[in-house]
Design an enzyme around this catalytic site. Structure first.
Site, PDB file in Angstrom:
ATOM      1  N   CYS A 136       0.837  -1.196   0.000  1.00 40.77           N
ATOM      2  CA  CYS A 136       0.000   0.000   0.000  1.00 40.77           C
ATOM      3  C   CYS A 136       0.876   1.253   0.000  1.00 40.77           C
ATOM      4  O   CYS A 136       1.494   1.572  -1.007  1.00 40.77           O
ATOM      5  CB  CYS A 136      -0.984  -0.033   1.174  1.00 40.77           C
ATOM      6  SG  CYS A 136      -2.342   1.117   0.955  1.00 40.77           S
ATOM      7  N   HIS A 241      -3.601  -4.915   0.270  1.00 37.71           N
ATOM      8  CA  HIS A 241      -3.055  -5.419   1.543  1.00 37.71           C
ATOM      9  C   HIS A 241      -3.127  -6.943   1.553  1.00 37.71           C
ATOM     10  O   HIS A 241      -4.096  -7.507   2.083  1.00 37.71           O
ATOM     11  CB  HIS A 241      -3.862  -4.865   2.730  1.00 37.71           C
ATOM     12  CG  HIS A 241      -3.562  -3.442   3.056  1.00 37.71           C
ATOM     13  ND1 HIS A 241      -2.633  -3.078   4.016  1.00 37.71           N
ATOM     14  CD2 HIS A 241      -4.046  -2.287   2.542  1.00 37.71           C
ATOM     15  CE1 HIS A 241      -2.573  -1.754   4.090  1.00 37.71           C
ATOM     16  NE2 HIS A 241      -3.414  -1.246   3.204  1.00 37.71           N
ATOM     17  N   GLU A 243      -1.797  -8.978   3.407  1.00 38.97           N
ATOM     18  CA  GLU A 243      -1.861  -9.523   4.785  1.00 38.97           C
ATOM     19  C   GLU A 243      -3.287  -9.562   5.317  1.00 38.97           C
ATOM     20  O   GLU A 243      -3.583 -10.305   6.245  1.00 38.97           O
ATOM     21  CB  GLU A 243      -0.944  -8.702   5.713  1.00 38.97           C
ATOM     22  CG  GLU A 243      -1.479  -7.345   6.165  1.00 38.97           C
ATOM     23  CD  GLU A 243      -1.231  -6.211   5.162  1.00 38.97           C
ATOM     24  OE1 GLU A 243      -1.041  -6.482   3.960  1.00 38.97           O
ATOM     25  OE2 GLU A 243      -1.253  -5.035   5.605  1.00 38.97           O
TER      26      GLU A 243
END
Ligand SMILES: [Mn+2]
Length: 271
Positions: A136, A241, A243
């Site tokens: 990001c 993102h 994650e």
């Protein structure tokens, strides 16, 4: 005769990788947190746990002290030589002053202090050949560090762009991406080029930095969603993102991205 002790290769191989994480910075913590006139440096746990699930340790790298009369006793090169790879976290906007612009709105002023630290950290990693993964804001940081610029606000510059952030949906907001043919990403995903990813950003790449190639875009508006750096050092960045959707059905599987980064980190010679 050289009598220095030699670490057996088996030990070198089994040591978990050490991945450095750049901190998020809270310059003015809300009073209720109890840190009056203090600065917080922190990480969001999802990113640390995502890395650790892949047999790597995550270490946050607080900023180095600058200014004052004392010369710092440790430097950026000391830091970077201790890690096998760097993950640049998401977070606050980049400051437009970091790419030669003035903020169009006060609330888009970003975090210049964090920019300067992360740009130094990024350059030292490239110098030492340590792999870098930007997420990001991390993708934007790589782009700016390589001489590129950003849209301060996608909706202002591209009124017809799809929403790339939704304050209510936050990490549940998603949109399609299209992976470029012949890219590293296309190889990682077996040639499947259309996917869904999370999207929590209102800035985006405007002018692409030097030596960077586009690996994926948002197909309906052309916003750049993934980049890679040419050359020897492994540097890649994603506007989404990974994650946050490591295990979310229907969204891009995040494991190939992280495994590719970690295998580049594993190829580094031991310190
Ligand atoms: Mn997006």
């Amino acid at each position: 005769m050289d009598e220095r002790p030699v670490t057996p290769p088996s030990i070198r191989k089994t040591r978990p990788l050490r991945i450095g994480l750049s901190p998020r910075i809270l310059h003015h913590p809300p009073a209720e947190l109890g840190f009056r006139n203090k600065t917080l440096q922190y990480l969001e746990q999802t990113i640390a746990h995502w890395i650790m699930r892949h047999h790597a340790l995550a270490f946050m790298l607080p900023t180095l002290e600058t200014g004052g009369t004392e010369r710092a006793s440790v430097g950026m090169s000391d830091y970077v030589s201790e890690i096998d790879g760097l993950v640049l976290q998401g977070g606050a906007d980049m400051s437009p002053s970091s790419y030669g612009e003035i903020p169009l709105r006060l609330e888009w002023s970003g975090d210049r202090m964090r920019d300067l630290y992360e740009i130094d950290l990024f350059r030292e990693c490239v110098l030492q050949g340590k792999p870098v993964l930007g997420l990001c804001r991390g993708l934007q940081l790589i782009n700016v560090a390589m001489g590129g610029s950003l849209h301060q606000d996608i909706a202002t510059d591209y009124p017809h762009a799809i929403p790339h952030v939704d304050p209510d949906l936050y990490d549940q907001h998603r949109h399609p991406i299209h992976i470029e043919m012949d890219s590293n990403l296309a190889r990682l995903y077996g040639g499947k080029v259309d996917h869904l990813v999370s999207s929590i950003h209102h800035q985006a790449i405007k002018r692409l930095g030097e030596d960077l190639v586009v690996e994926a875009t948002s197909p309906s508006d052309g916003i750049i969603e993934a980049i890679r750096m040419r050359g020897e050092c492994y540097v890649t960045g994603f506007q989404w993102h990974p994650e946050f959707h490591a295990d979310t059905p229907g969204l891009l599987n995040s494991s190939p991205i992280l495994e590719d980064f970690l295998s580049a980190a594993r190829r580094q010679p031991p310190p």
